[in-house]
Structure formats: C-alpha cells, structure tokens
Motif scaffolding. Sequence first.
Motif, PDB file in Angstrom:
ATOM      1  N   GLU A   1      -4.029   7.046   3.680  1.00 56.08           N
ATOM      2  CA  GLU A   1      -3.935   5.609   3.446  1.00 56.08           C
ATOM      3  C   GLU A   1      -4.631   4.828   4.559  1.00 56.08           C
ATOM      4  N   LEU A   2      -4.480   5.308   5.795  1.00 53.22           N
ATOM      5  CA  LEU A   2      -5.111   4.623   6.924  1.00 53.22           C
ATOM      6  C   LEU A   2      -6.632   4.626   6.772  1.00 53.22           C
ATOM      7  N   PHE A   3      -7.210   5.792   6.486  1.00 56.09           N
ATOM      8  CA  PHE A   3      -8.664   5.880   6.350  1.00 56.09           C
ATOM      9  C   PHE A   3      -9.155   5.053   5.153  1.00 56.09           C
ATOM     10  N   TYR A   4      -8.389   5.047   4.080  1.00 53.94           N
ATOM     11  CA  TYR A   4      -8.786   4.266   2.902  1.00 53.94           C
ATOM     12  C   TYR A   4      -8.866   2.783   3.232  1.00 53.94           C
ATOM     13  N   GLN A   5      -7.849   2.280   3.912  1.00 57.60           N
ATOM     14  CA  GLN A   5      -7.841   0.851   4.221  1.00 57.60           C
ATOM     15  C   GLN A   5      -8.883   0.491   5.273  1.00 57.60           C
ATOM     16  N   LEU A   6      -9.116   1.385   6.227  1.00 60.06           N
ATOM     17  CA  LEU A   6     -10.177   1.129   7.210  1.00 60.06           C
ATOM     18  C   LEU A   6     -11.538   1.056   6.535  1.00 60.06           C
TER      19      LEU A   6
END
Length: 272
Positions: free
Chosen positions: A20-25
């Motif tokens: 989720e972190l990489f997706y939002q970044l």
Amino acid sequence: MENKASEKNTDIFYARNLNELFYQLKTIANLRIVGSCTALSSLPEKMISTTLIREFNHIEKHERYIEFGPATTLSELQALGERHLPQILMEATDTIANPFIRNIATIGGNLMDTERKNTLYAPLLALDSVLEFKGPSDIKYIPLISFTSVPKDKVLTNIRVPLNEWDVQIFKRLGPEHKITENSASFAFLVSSEKSIISNLRIACSGKVTFRCIALENKMLGLRLPLPIKSLEAYIDDAAEEFDRAAEKTEYNPMLRRQFLNLMRYAFEQLT
C-alpha cells in the motif's frame, strides 16, 4: 487503503503494509513519508503515515548482530538493556528527550533526519551499522558510513547493528541536555584488544560535522597497550586533521572542534 484525513491544508494518508505504501507513493505526487512526527516543526502538504505498517516495527537478535525496524521506539530500545544492546547505543538513547518522547520517537526517525545527524548517528556509525532499503521489486543495503540519501523509490525497512566485544566504549553528547541545536553533537569511541594489542578501533562524531576517523583508526591498529602518554599529542593532531577535512565545507561553531579534541584526549587517556 487511502483512509485520508485533512487538517490545516495537510492531506494525511495511511498505509497498512509496504504494498500500500509503494502504491500511494507512486500514485500521489509530492507525498512525504512520516512516522511519529516528533522532529517536524511543521507538517508537509501531503504526508503518509507508516505507523500502521507492522513490518516496520521489529527487533530480532542474532548471534553476531541485532536488527531493528525503523518504527522501533527509543523506549523499546531502552527496554532491551545492555545485555542485548551495545552499551554506547544504550547510553545514547538514554540522553534523548524525555520518557514521554522516547515512547513515540523511533530509531528510524532519529537516523533519517539527515540534515541534523541526531544523537544515535555517531554510535550507529561507530558500530558499522547497515541500512536496508526496500523498493517495489528490489532491496538495497547501504553501510551507514556510505549513506548520503535515501535511494529513489525506496524506503528504510531495517537497521542491522553488528554485535562485537569491546573493551572500551565511550559515548558523549555535546550541547543542551535533551535538546538538539546547532551546537549539539555526539561522540563515540570503541576499542577492542587481543593480548594488549589494539585489534579494532572506531571513532565517530555526528552533528554539524559528521565523520569517522578512518585514517586514524587504521594507523592505530596493532599498537600495544597501554599507549605511552608522550604519543597522545600526535594522535590528537591526527584527529584534528580528520575533523578539519570533514568540516572543510561546513560552517560550524569553533567550540565543536575544541570539544571534539577534548573528548579525543579523554578517550586516549583511557588507553594509557
């Protein structure tokens, strides 16, 4: 996944795991990663909190090293005690802020404030710590001594600290107590020996001027203990030269240099 809040023109996002972190970044422009925010004087326009990511909060002790997730709090480090944590890292943690702040401040936040080089930087530098950065498809390992900035599209996921036997461990913090200012600095000094011969030596300083005394460390390997008192001035002169090289392009209070050399004298006196 987005679970967004808004406060004073700041958009706050949350991620529950690394995916989720990489997706939002990737999908949200100008998004800044934050943890407990204890070092922020103002909030960025867009930020994403890592407090819900369980992978970031772990402590794993192995035979030769100990690993911490970046969200490990300073209180959790203290709870390990000197039986499991290197003495200088324990002493450094004890000098940071107050118990309330240590309950929420993290080792990752202390380490990744690259502009100020906070209290834990010098002991972690002296201990030859290694940083692990993960991206969507790969992992990069960077020794702290070589670290300059977070690699593109990656986040800090682990801090590995070697566990060695040290005969002398010295940590000193300069500047106002429990507060970071322009005059704050940390000093770490480690020595191990075999049959009264120096087998390992580490000298690190962090703050406005941050460096390891590599040339001096190498020069002193193999010296017999105790050191002759008459030789100390030469080693202190070498330390002064290394400080000057590291500080060549940095504006700093001259008091920091004097204090560093005083600490070097004190440390070397423990070997005489």
